[in-house]
Design an enzyme around this catalytic site. Structure first.
Site, short mmCIF file in Angstrom:
data_model
loop_
_atom_site.label_atom_id
_atom_site.label_comp_id
_atom_site.label_asym_id
_atom_site.label_seq_id
_atom_site.Cartn_x
_atom_site.Cartn_y
_atom_site.Cartn_z
N ARG A 197 0.82 -1.22 0.00
CA ARG A 197 0.00 0.00 0.00
C ARG A 197 0.85 1.26 0.00
NH1 ARG A 197 -3.86 2.90 3.99
NH2 ARG A 197 -5.72 3.35 2.72
N ILE A 216 -7.56 7.52 -1.01
CA ILE A 216 -7.34 6.08 -1.07
C ILE A 216 -8.10 5.51 0.11
CG2 ILE A 216 -5.11 6.39 0.10
CD1 ILE A 216 -4.17 3.79 -1.13
N SER A 217 -9.03 4.59 -0.15
CA SER A 217 -9.99 4.17 0.86
C SER A 217 -9.34 3.41 2.01
CB SER A 217 -11.06 3.27 0.21
OG SER A 217 -11.79 3.98 -0.76
N GLN A 218 -10.03 3.41 3.14
CA GLN A 218 -9.64 2.62 4.31
C GLN A 218 -9.53 1.15 3.89
OE1 GLN A 218 -12.75 2.51 7.18
NE2 GLN A 218 -11.50 1.57 8.79
N PRO A 219 -8.46 0.45 4.26
CA PRO A 219 -8.28 -0.94 3.82
C PRO A 219 -9.47 -1.84 4.11
CG PRO A 219 -6.26 -0.12 4.80
CD PRO A 219 -7.29 0.94 5.01
#
Length: 655
Positions: free
Chosen positions: A37, A63-66
């Site tokens: 990431r 960038i979205s939360q995992p």
């Protein structure tokens, strides 16, 4: 932070943020554990890459939360072999993770800047089943439908009908539905031709899904990703390329200003005997030196011979008794009609500049390969004529794109070769010693050269990948020493064959034969501070020989093969162009399908062209840009004359 540290943090993220919250699919967990990431966040944000949160990226996106990414994949029930569409690629992270599970991933991003950056990251990681496209996500990709799964990483107040209809029957669409404050992550299942069911999964917050495409300059552009992907490749090249004027037009070289902020700009050639390649490199180099502060011109030529040209451009007189440079085969490479005016221009530019700002001319091929081969052939002619005949054939094929290993095998079987090795190595060392000069920097470089010369000569004597790798390693080392000598602000232009400056990992050289080259090693040392520019042609004439040490001939270049990059460039109908291979992710994805590429050295054998001069390559991984001349002409050698008589102040050319 080291790669090991990132890997440890990645494992903790999977355990604590994803698995601990109920995601049990092993394929999803393994994919998140594999994809780095930190590669997908902005520089300076790497330390936050594995935090349990969304992170900002350019163009007002995130960038979205995992966990949310994992949750969407779990709801979409993505499996091995699935064809997946992602809408809203952003940084490319989710698409990269999906590619470790699915068979093929297509990801659309409306911001061209983000799409280009995401495509570059995916390519760097080698995820070749993942395509990033600049386009309008609301339209989806109807030409590639139906999909097993569609994931939308942006909110919409209702589910777009176009996306629902691009699902397979049995497929699943996952999308945040709702207005600005909070949305519901919703899974839509297609149960029949005109039947869907839905399920709400969890509350989320996403940026809005907007129509249209945002060009790199910030303007709104009409969506054209479908046409770019479906039109014939030559037409796509014609649309994406930048047509160039004649070489002597100032705007020709100006097109290459885009690389002026790099520390190293490498300019290639697909043959060693084409006038346009030399003239183009001369024009580009003059501009980079005069306007952009480049001080090193480094060429695929011998260090001792290039020293004479260096003295000329610096306004220095030759040493007493100095021999004329570049007199060995192939003389036309550096004694041709392009070089005198180019070197005179460098000399003029240098006039009045402080010493630290003056440009110099340097040879990277510090082992004097052509002279060494000549010494080998002379010795074998006297001691073992049969071995000499085999050697001439082998040295005529001393290029990494050759596909006939039998030539090398015959050399190893010759007893005379082994018997002659010691004497030939001594002869090569003597030849080198006579060529060295003693000014302070050259003395240090020459000492380094001599220290490893014997190893090089022994490896080169028998040929194969070892000689190529050692030679290109030393060319890279020489370039590094020149940059260090010039100081932290020094910048270099390099002239060398495409086979040297195009990243070997993107060709048969690296993928099949284990050979590296100058371009690959430079990227590994200087990263994005390097620009690799290849040059190509379709047809015309070329200066080349039929055998090593043979006479120069003007040969007709066979029109390029239909299964080559060159033919697609020719069929574009654009006479001269520059193709920036990073500027259009959709085209780069199409060009990433391997094709043949032509390589002509100082030897050209049209009768065996497919096996003697073509190799498979992946153009957008090999180069940063590609300069095209549809029809080219043979490089003209200088007339033979006494270079020094009555012209000491303009030596070496006497012009």
């Amino acid at each position: 932070m080291s790669g090991t540290d990132y890997a440890d943090r990645r494992r903790l993220m999977v355990r604590n943020q994803i698995a601990a919250r109920g995601i049990r699919d092993e394929a999803i967990l393994s994919a998140f554990a594999e994809v780095p990431r930190e590669v997908f966040v902005d520089p300076g944000m790497e330390e936050f890459a594995y935090e349990d949160t969304a992170l900002p990226i350019p163009s007002g996106q995130t960038i979205s939360q995992p966990f949310i990414v994992a949750c969407m994949m779990d709801a979409a029930e993505v499996g091995a072999g699935d064809r997946v569409l992602e809408v809203g690629a952003g940084s490319g992270y989710a698409a990269a993770v999906l590619s470790r599970i699915a068979g093929q991933v297509h990801a659309i991003e409306r911001h061209e800047t983000l799409a280009r950056q995401a495509a570059a990251r995916i390519e760097e990681l080698g995820y070749d089943n993942c395509e990033i496209i600049a386009g309008d996500g609301l339209e989806g990709l109807p030409d590639d439908a139906p999909f097993d799964a569609i994931l939308v990483a942006a909110r919409f107040d209702s589910v777009p009908d176009a996306l629902k209809r691009q699902l397979k029957v049995g497929g699943r669409l996952v999308i945040p539905v709702g207005e600005e404050d909070v949305q519901q992550l919703t899974a839509i299942m297609r149960t029949g031709e005109d039947e869907w069911t839905s399920q709400v999964i969890t509350p989320v917050r996403f940026v809005p899904l907007l129509e249209g495409v945002v060009a790199e300059d910030g303007s709104r552009a009409a969506s054209d990703h479908r046409s770019m992907r479906t039109v014939p490749l030559p037409e796509a090249i014609a649309k994406a390329c930048e047509p160039l004027p004649e070489i002597d037009d100032e705007e020709f070289a100006a097109a290459f200003d885009r690389f002026s902020d790099r520390r190293v700009v490498m300019l290639g050639e697909c043959s060693h005997g084409t006038h346009e390649f030399y003239a183009a490199r001369a024009a580009i180099t003059r501009r980079l030196v005069e306007r952009h502060g480049f001080t090193i011109v480094a060429v695929e030529g011998d260090w001792p011979d290039a020293a004479a040209y260096h003295r000329f451009v610096r306004g220095q007189k030759p040493p007493e008794g100095a021999q004329p440079p570049f007199r060995r085969f192939p003389t036309w490479m550096w004694r041709n009609t392009v070089m005198p005016p180019f070197l005179r221009d460098l000399r003029t530019i240098n006039t009045g500049l402080p010493e630290g700002r003056k440009a110099g001319f340097y040879g990277l091929d510090i082992y004097n390969m052509s002279g060494s081969i000549e010494a080998i052939l002379v010795y074998l002619d006297e001691t073992d004529p049969q071995a000499a005949a085999v050697a001439r054939e082998r040295y005529g094929c001393l290029h990494p794109w050759q596909s006939d290993p039998a030539v090398y095998g015959r050399v190893a079987l010759r007893e005379g070769f082994a018997e002659c090795e010691e004497a030939v190595v001594r002869q090569c060392r003597d030849l080198l010693d006579k060529a060295l000069d003693s000014d302070s920097f050259s003395a240090a470089m020459n000492a380094r050269l001599v220290a490893s010369a014997e190893r090089y000569y022994r490896v080169m004597y028998y040929g194969g990948a070892g000689s190529w790798n050692l030679r290109d390693s030393h060319m890279t080392d020489t370039l590094e020493h020149l940059l260090e000598q010039g100081g932290p602000d020094s910048k270099a232009v390099v002239w060398a064959h495409n086979s040297h400056i195009g990243d070997a990992r993107a060709t048969d050289m690296g993928a099949v034969r284990g050979e590296h080259n100058l371009g690959q090693l430079a990227r590994e040392r200087w990263g994005d501070d390097v620009a690799l520019v290849g040059f190509g042609t379709h047809s015309g004439t070329v200066s080349a020989a039929s055998d090593w040490d043979g006479e120069r001939e003007v040969k007709s270049v066979v029109p390029s093969r239909r299964d080559s990059y060159e033919r697609s460039c020719h069929d574009s109908g654009v006479e001269r162009f520059l193709l920036d291979l990073a500027a259009d992710p959709a085209l780069s994805q199409r060009l990433a399908e391997p094709l043949l590429e032509r390589f002509i050295g100082v030897i050209y054998r049209p009768e065996t062209e497919r096996w003697s001069h073509y190799s498979e390559a992946v153009l957008p991984r090999q180069f940063d840009a590609y300069c095209w001349f549809d029809e080219t002409s043979a490089l003209e050698p200088l007339e033979e004359h006494d270079d020094r008589q009555g012209a000491a102040d303009t030596y070496p050319f006497g012009l």
